[in-house]
Design a protein around this motif. Structure first.
Motif, PDB file in Angstrom:
ATOM      1  N   ALA A 170     -11.346  -8.100  42.871  1.00  0.00           N
ATOM      2  CA  ALA A 170     -10.319  -7.279  43.505  1.00  0.00           C
ATOM      3  C   ALA A 170      -8.980  -7.423  42.791  1.00  0.00           C
ATOM      4  CB  ALA A 170     -10.181  -7.654  44.979  1.00  0.00           C
ATOM      5  N   ASP A 171      -8.617  -8.653  42.370  1.00  0.00           N
ATOM      6  CA  ASP A 171      -7.316  -8.835  41.716  1.00  0.00           C
ATOM      7  C   ASP A 171      -7.276  -8.145  40.364  1.00  0.00           C
ATOM      8  OD1 ASP A 171      -9.124 -10.650  40.644  1.00  0.00           O
ATOM      9  OD2 ASP A 171      -7.815 -12.401  40.812  1.00  0.00           O
ATOM     10  N   ALA A 172      -8.390  -8.162  39.628  1.00  0.00           N
ATOM     11  CA  ALA A 172      -8.443  -7.478  38.340  1.00  0.00           C
ATOM     12  C   ALA A 172      -8.364  -5.968  38.522  1.00  0.00           C
ATOM     13  CB  ALA A 172      -9.713  -7.867  37.594  1.00  0.00           C
ATOM     14  N   LYS A 173      -9.066  -5.445  39.495  1.00  0.00           N
ATOM     15  CA  LYS A 173      -9.064  -4.008  39.740  1.00  0.00           C
ATOM     16  C   LYS A 173      -7.683  -3.525  40.190  1.00  0.00           C
ATOM     17  CE  LYS A 173     -12.816  -2.695  42.130  1.00  0.00           C
ATOM     18  NZ  LYS A 173     -13.684  -1.751  41.379  1.00  0.00           N
ATOM     19  N   ARG A 174      -6.999  -4.335  40.995  1.00  0.00           N
ATOM     20  CA  ARG A 174      -5.644  -3.962  41.413  1.00  0.00           C
ATOM     21  C   ARG A 174      -4.707  -3.914  40.213  1.00  0.00           C
ATOM     22  NH1 ARG A 174      -6.706  -7.385  45.885  1.00  0.00           N
ATOM     23  NH2 ARG A 174      -5.664  -9.111  44.816  1.00  0.00           N
ATOM     24  N   LEU A 175      -4.799  -4.914  39.346  1.00  0.00           N
ATOM     25  CA  LEU A 175      -3.929  -4.934  38.174  1.00  0.00           C
ATOM     26  C   LEU A 175      -4.283  -3.791  37.229  1.00  0.00           C
ATOM     27  CD1 LEU A 175      -1.699  -6.174  36.525  1.00  0.00           C
ATOM     28  CD2 LEU A 175      -3.310  -7.902  35.682  1.00  0.00           C
ATOM     29  N   ALA A 176      -5.559  -3.492  37.089  1.00  0.00           N
ATOM     30  CA  ALA A 176      -5.961  -2.370  36.242  1.00  0.00           C
ATOM     31  C   ALA A 176      -5.352  -1.069  36.753  1.00  0.00           C
ATOM     32  CB  ALA A 176      -7.484  -2.268  36.198  1.00  0.00           C
ATOM     33  N   ALA A 177      -5.315  -0.887  38.063  1.00  0.00           N
ATOM     34  CA  ALA A 177      -4.724   0.327  38.638  1.00  0.00           C
ATOM     35  C   ALA A 177      -3.232   0.402  38.335  1.00  0.00           C
ATOM     36  CB  ALA A 177      -4.961   0.362  40.146  1.00  0.00           C
ATOM     37  N   VAL A 178      -2.552  -0.738  38.388  1.00  0.00           N
ATOM     38  CA  VAL A 178      -1.131  -0.780  38.043  1.00  0.00           C
ATOM     39  C   VAL A 178      -0.931  -0.376  36.586  1.00  0.00           C
ATOM     40  CG1 VAL A 178       0.843  -2.325  37.721  1.00  0.00           C
ATOM     41  CG2 VAL A 178      -0.543  -2.496  39.791  1.00  0.00           C
ATOM     42  N   LEU A 179      -1.794  -0.897  35.704  1.00  0.00           N
ATOM     43  CA  LEU A 179      -1.683  -0.580  34.283  1.00  0.00           C
ATOM     44  C   LEU A 179      -1.918   0.905  34.021  1.00  0.00           C
ATOM     45  CD1 LEU A 179      -1.667  -3.680  34.004  1.00  0.00           C
ATOM     46  CD2 LEU A 179      -3.191  -3.420  32.032  1.00  0.00           C
ATOM     47  N   VAL A 180      -2.889   1.488  34.699  1.00  0.00           N
ATOM     48  CA  VAL A 180      -3.168   2.916  34.505  1.00  0.00           C
ATOM     49  C   VAL A 180      -1.959   3.752  34.904  1.00  0.00           C
ATOM     50  CG1 VAL A 180      -4.537   4.871  35.318  1.00  0.00           C
ATOM     51  CG2 VAL A 180      -5.667   2.731  34.696  1.00  0.00           C
ATOM     52  N   THR A 181      -1.380   3.448  36.055  1.00  0.00           N
ATOM     53  CA  THR A 181      -0.212   4.199  36.512  1.00  0.00           C
ATOM     54  C   THR A 181       0.946   4.073  35.524  1.00  0.00           C
ATOM     55  OG1 THR A 181      -0.833   3.914  38.833  1.00  0.00           O
ATOM     56  CG2 THR A 181       1.479   4.425  38.374  1.00  0.00           C
ATOM     57  N   ALA A 182       1.174   2.860  35.028  1.00  0.00           N
ATOM     58  CA  ALA A 182       2.262   2.633  34.081  1.00  0.00           C
ATOM     59  C   ALA A 182       2.028   3.384  32.778  1.00  0.00           C
ATOM     60  CB  ALA A 182       2.415   1.142  33.810  1.00  0.00           C
ATOM     61  N   ARG A 183       0.777   3.415  32.320  1.00  0.00           N
ATOM     62  CA  ARG A 183       0.491   4.074  31.054  1.00  0.00           C
ATOM     63  C   ARG A 183       0.583   5.594  31.173  1.00  0.00           C
ATOM     64  NH1 ARG A 183      -0.136  -0.546  30.759  1.00  0.00           N
ATOM     65  NH2 ARG A 183      -0.786  -1.919  29.041  1.00  0.00           N
ATOM     66  N   GLU A 184       0.163   6.118  32.286  1.00  0.00           N
ATOM     67  CA  GLU A 184       0.286   7.563  32.480  1.00  0.00           C
ATOM     68  C   GLU A 184       1.755   7.988  32.465  1.00  0.00           C
ATOM     69  OE1 GLU A 184      -1.863   8.113  36.089  1.00  0.00           O
ATOM     70  OE2 GLU A 184      -3.807   8.354  35.080  1.00  0.00           O
ATOM     71  N   ALA A 185       2.604   7.190  33.102  1.00  0.00           N
ATOM     72  CA  ALA A 185       4.033   7.498  33.096  1.00  0.00           C
ATOM     73  C   ALA A 185       4.620   7.355  31.699  1.00  0.00           C
ATOM     74  CB  ALA A 185       4.759   6.578  34.075  1.00  0.00           C
ATOM     75  N   ALA A 186       4.219   6.306  30.973  1.00  0.00           N
ATOM     76  CA  ALA A 186       4.739   6.089  29.632  1.00  0.00           C
ATOM     77  C   ALA A 186       4.287   7.190  28.678  1.00  0.00           C
ATOM     78  CB  ALA A 186       4.299   4.722  29.110  1.00  0.00           C
ATOM     79  N   LEU A 187       3.047   7.624  28.805  1.00  0.00           N
ATOM     80  CA  LEU A 187       2.560   8.701  27.947  1.00  0.00           C
ATOM     81  C   LEU A 187       3.321   9.996  28.205  1.00  0.00           C
ATOM     82  CD1 LEU A 187      -1.266   8.002  28.056  1.00  0.00           C
ATOM     83  CD2 LEU A 187       0.126   8.117  25.975  1.00  0.00           C
ATOM     84  N   ALA A 188       3.602  10.288  29.462  1.00  0.00           N
ATOM     85  CA  ALA A 188       4.360  11.491  29.789  1.00  0.00           C
ATOM     86  C   ALA A 188       5.760  11.416  29.185  1.00  0.00           C
ATOM     87  CB  ALA A 188       4.434  11.667  31.300  1.00  0.00           C
ATOM     88  N   GLU A 189       6.374  10.248  29.265  1.00  0.00           N
ATOM     89  CA  GLU A 189       7.714  10.092  28.679  1.00  0.00           C
ATOM     90  C   GLU A 189       7.650  10.178  27.168  1.00  0.00           C
ATOM     91  OE1 GLU A 189      11.539   7.013  28.638  1.00  0.00           O
ATOM     92  OE2 GLU A 189       9.738   6.507  29.802  1.00  0.00           O
ATOM     93  N   LEU A 190       6.650   9.573  26.573  1.00  0.00           N
ATOM     94  CA  LEU A 190       6.522   9.576  25.116  1.00  0.00           C
ATOM     95  C   LEU A 190       6.405  11.000  24.572  1.00  0.00           C
ATOM     96  CD1 LEU A 190       4.282   7.203  23.036  1.00  0.00           C
ATOM     97  CD2 LEU A 190       4.270   9.634  22.580  1.00  0.00           C
ATOM     98  N   GLU A 191       5.614  11.821  25.254  1.00  0.00           N
ATOM     99  CA  GLU A 191       5.417  13.198  24.781  1.00  0.00           C
ATOM    100  C   GLU A 191       6.712  13.985  24.763  1.00  0.00           C
ATOM    101  OE1 GLU A 191       2.702  14.339  23.522  1.00  0.00           O
ATOM    102  OE2 GLU A 191       1.269  12.773  24.108  1.00  0.00           O
ATOM    103  N   GLY A 192       7.699  13.589  25.568  1.00  0.00           N
ATOM    104  CA  GLY A 192       8.969  14.300  25.609  1.00  0.00           C
ATOM    105  C   GLY A 192      10.024  13.755  24.677  1.00  0.00           C
ATOM    106  N   LEU A 193       9.704  12.713  23.915  1.00  0.00           N
ATOM    107  CA  LEU A 193      10.690  12.139  23.007  1.00  0.00           C
ATOM    108  C   LEU A 193      10.934  13.038  21.806  1.00  0.00           C
ATOM    109  CD1 LEU A 193       9.590   8.377  22.931  1.00  0.00           C
ATOM    110  CD2 LEU A 193      11.559   9.365  24.128  1.00  0.00           C
TER     111      LEU A 193
END
Length: 201
Positions: A170-193
């Motif tokens: 459960a702790d690994a899956k929770r952290l994985a979900a946090v990482l996915v959310t962070a990466r999706e946001a970072a990718l969206a920002e990166l595309e606009g640079l």
């Protein structure tokens, strides 16, 4: 694992693919974790790590470490102010993730070592990438930085999604979900640079 492991030719790396790849190549990235001590009556029950959980955390940790090295360069050397600010923010986020990934390794009984050292894994910033970044200047540096960090974000998000669906802890899956959310946001920002279209096209 030999150095002939395919790297950037893999479009998306999932944990089942990683497990098959490491098994076929003899890479011991999923060493059986040591047994966790028995929890006290008031403590939460500690879940045993499966090979999928171990493969994920043992890949994410060095991926973040290598990304932080490139982001540190970019925060200082990217020509675009927005790219420098992006690199600085993303470095802080990746370092914060390492502050959760390393304790997770310990809770699984896994060593805090890079089991993929010397292997060009998909999305991993390599020593060759870092050497090229140090030698590059101006727009050439920006293009290299944006391309490598996008690879890192995309592949680490893909593997983390696989941990969410196929992992057991459960702790690994929770952290994985946090990482996915962070990466999706970072990718969206990166595309606009500025310059991202040219670098990533």
């Amino acid at each position: 694992m030999s150095r002939s492991t395919p790297a950037r030719s893999l479009v998306a790396l999932t944990l089942p693919a990683l497990l098959a790849l490491t098994a076929a190549s003899g890479c011991s990235s999923t060493t059986e974790p040591t047994a966790a001590p028995a929890p006290s009556p008031s403590a939460s029950v500690v879940q045993k790590a499966t090979p999928t959980d171990a493969a994920w955390v043992q890949l994410m940790t060095p991926m973040n470490e290598k990304a932080v090295a490139l982001l540190t360069l970019a925060a200082d050397r990217a020509t675009e102010p927005r790219a420098r600010a992006f690199a600085s923010r993303l470095r802080g986020g990746q370092e914060a993730e390492l502050g959760r990934l390393r304790p997770l390794l310990a809770r699984m009984g896994l060593p805090d070592t890079d089991v993929h050292a010397g292997h060009a894994m998909p999305g991993m910033v390599t020593e060759q990438d870092l050497a090229a970044a140090k030698a590059a200047e101006g727009a050439a540096f920006d293009r290299l930085f944006l391309a490598r960090i996008r690879d890192h974000l995309r592949h680490s998000a893909q593997v983390s999604r696989s941990e969410i669906t196929a992992g057991a802890r459960a702790d690994a899956k929770r952290l994985a979900a946090v990482l996915v959310t962070a990466r999706e946001a970072a990718l969206a920002e990166l595309e606009g640079l500025p310059g991202a279209g040219r670098a990533l096209g």
